[in-house]
Structure formats: C-alpha cells, structure tokens
Design a protein around this motif. Structure first.
Motif, PDB file in Angstrom:
ATOM      1  N   VAL A 127       2.311   8.401   1.939  1.00 12.34           N
ATOM      2  CA  VAL A 127       2.367   8.636   0.493  1.00 12.34           C
ATOM      3  C   VAL A 127       2.918   7.398  -0.210  1.00 12.34           C
ATOM      4  CG1 VAL A 127       3.474  10.022  -1.313  1.00 12.34           C
ATOM      5  CG2 VAL A 127       2.531  11.144   0.708  1.00 12.34           C
ATOM      6  N   ALA A 128       3.969   6.795   0.351  1.00 14.44           N
ATOM      7  CA  ALA A 128       4.558   5.591  -0.232  1.00 14.44           C
ATOM      8  C   ALA A 128       3.556   4.445  -0.254  1.00 14.44           C
ATOM      9  CB  ALA A 128       5.810   5.188   0.551  1.00 14.44           C
ATOM     10  N   LEU A 129       2.782   4.314   0.805  1.00 17.47           N
ATOM     11  CA  LEU A 129       1.766   3.268   0.869  1.00 17.47           C
ATOM     12  C   LEU A 129       0.742   3.452  -0.246  1.00 17.47           C
ATOM     13  CD1 LEU A 129       0.329   0.916   2.391  1.00 17.47           C
ATOM     14  CD2 LEU A 129      -0.893   2.684   3.658  1.00 17.47           C
ATOM     15  N   VAL A 130       0.247   4.673  -0.407  1.00 16.54           N
ATOM     16  CA  VAL A 130      -0.756   4.945  -1.446  1.00 16.54           C
ATOM     17  C   VAL A 130      -0.164   4.682  -2.823  1.00 16.54           C
ATOM     18  CG1 VAL A 130      -2.150   6.761  -2.515  1.00 16.54           C
ATOM     19  CG2 VAL A 130      -2.089   6.540  -0.025  1.00 16.54           C
ATOM     20  N   GLN A 131       1.071   5.090  -3.053  1.00 19.53           N
ATOM     21  CA  GLN A 131       1.709   4.835  -4.334  1.00 19.53           C
ATOM     22  C   GLN A 131       1.831   3.339  -4.600  1.00 19.53           C
ATOM     23  OE1 GLN A 131       5.277   7.616  -4.009  1.00 19.53           O
ATOM     24  NE2 GLN A 131       4.964   7.407  -6.205  1.00 19.53           N
ATOM     25  N   ALA A 132       2.276   2.599  -3.603  1.00 13.20           N
ATOM     26  CA  ALA A 132       2.499   1.165  -3.774  1.00 13.20           C
ATOM     27  C   ALA A 132       1.197   0.419  -4.057  1.00 13.20           C
ATOM     28  CB  ALA A 132       3.169   0.587  -2.529  1.00 13.20           C
ATOM     29  N   GLU A 133       0.124   0.839  -3.447  1.00 12.08           N
ATOM     30  CA  GLU A 133      -1.129   0.101  -3.608  1.00 12.08           C
ATOM     31  C   GLU A 133      -1.987   0.589  -4.764  1.00 12.08           C
ATOM     32  OE1 GLU A 133      -3.386  -0.920  -0.203  1.00 12.08           O
ATOM     33  OE2 GLU A 133      -1.625  -1.396   0.993  1.00 12.08           O
ATOM     34  N   THR A 134      -1.684   1.755  -5.300  1.00  8.48           N
ATOM     35  CA  THR A 134      -2.516   2.278  -6.393  1.00  8.48           C
ATOM     36  C   THR A 134      -1.754   2.504  -7.683  1.00  8.48           C
ATOM     37  OG1 THR A 134      -2.130   4.594  -5.837  1.00  8.48           O
ATOM     38  CG2 THR A 134      -4.006   3.493  -4.760  1.00  8.48           C
ATOM     39  N   GLY A 135      -0.429   2.654  -7.619  1.00  8.80           N
ATOM     40  CA  GLY A 135       0.337   2.984  -8.809  1.00  8.80           C
ATOM     41  C   GLY A 135       0.306   4.471  -9.131  1.00  8.80           C
TER      42      GLY A 135
END
Length: 149
Positions: A127-135
């Motif tokens: 989830v953190a990865l997706v947030q970091a790369e997509t906003g």
C-alpha cells in the motif's frame, strides 16, 4: 451642458472609475474562462525515506516550511515546485509510512511489484509503495492493492 458643481464632478469620476474596474475584472474573468479549469498537478511519484519524512515533520512543527523544502530538494533532487508539493502532502498526511519499497525488476509494473509484496505478506508495504508512486490516498491505495488478482 457641462456641470460645474464639485459634487456632481466627483460622482461622475467615481462612476467612471467603477466602470473601468469592472471592465478590467470582466476581461480577466473572460481570459481565465478561455484557458479552462485548472486541473490539480499530481505529486511527482517518489518514495520518501523515513528519516526524511521525520525531518520534514520536525521542521513543519517548528514552522520552518522553507527549510523543509530545501532539505527535500537536497535529498531527492526534485525541482522546487515538486519539493514544495511533496512537503505539502507530508503536512497533510497523504504520504505513506515508508515501507520496504522493492525496486522494479526489468519492465515490472507497479501492480506487479505491489502484488509481489502483498503476496509475500507485506500488505502495508504494498500500500505504501502504491501511495508513494501514485499519490493515492491510503484508502484508495489499499483498495487498489486488495483488488490485484
């Protein structure tokens, strides 16, 4: 007929000034409407290390946002506008806690990396990865990761 009364001259001048101001405002609104609505600029995708997030939060708590932007630029190499946007998102709590962000392997997509992390037992990291790369917000990123096949 020209009016020589001082009050009448003042009233006419006020009316002329008001018309000029309203015309300027109307022209400005017309020009703005022709450019269309301004879409929000998305955050530049970047993983933010925990140390940098902590430092930015500390600087924001000390009411030193300019220093926070400077440190983000130095640590990430982002342009000024992108570093400011990143600091603003940290202030608003929209970035994830840093997780073990996996580097891309070849042409592996974000979905593939997030799926691999989730399947490896690291849902919060995915989830953190997706947030970091997509906003994305945490809730949207969680839905995205959960929905991956």
């Amino acid at each position: 007929m020209i009016c020589n009364h001082p009050l009448m001259t003042t009233v006419i001048m006020v009316i002329v000034v008001a018309v000029v101001i309203l015309a300027g405002v109307g022209i400005g609104l017309l020009a703005r409407s022709r450019t269309g609505p301004q879409a929000p600029v998305p955050l530049v995708p970047t993983a933010v290390p925990a140390e940098l997030q902590d430092r930015v939060q500390a600087l924001l708590a000390e009411d030193r946002p300019v220093q926070a932007v400077k440190e983000v630029r130095q640590a990430t190499g982002l342009r000024l506008v992108d570093a400011k946007r990143l600091v603003d998102t940290l202030r608003d709590g929209r970035l994830p806690e840093p997780g073990p962000h996996l580097p891309s392997q070849g042409s592996e997509s974000l979905a593939d990396r997030a799926r691999r992390m989730r399947d490896g037992g690291d849902l919060s990291g995915a989830v953190a990865l997706v947030q970091a790369e997509t906003g994305m917000t945490r809730q949207d990123a969680d839905r995205f990761v959960t929905s991956l096949g």
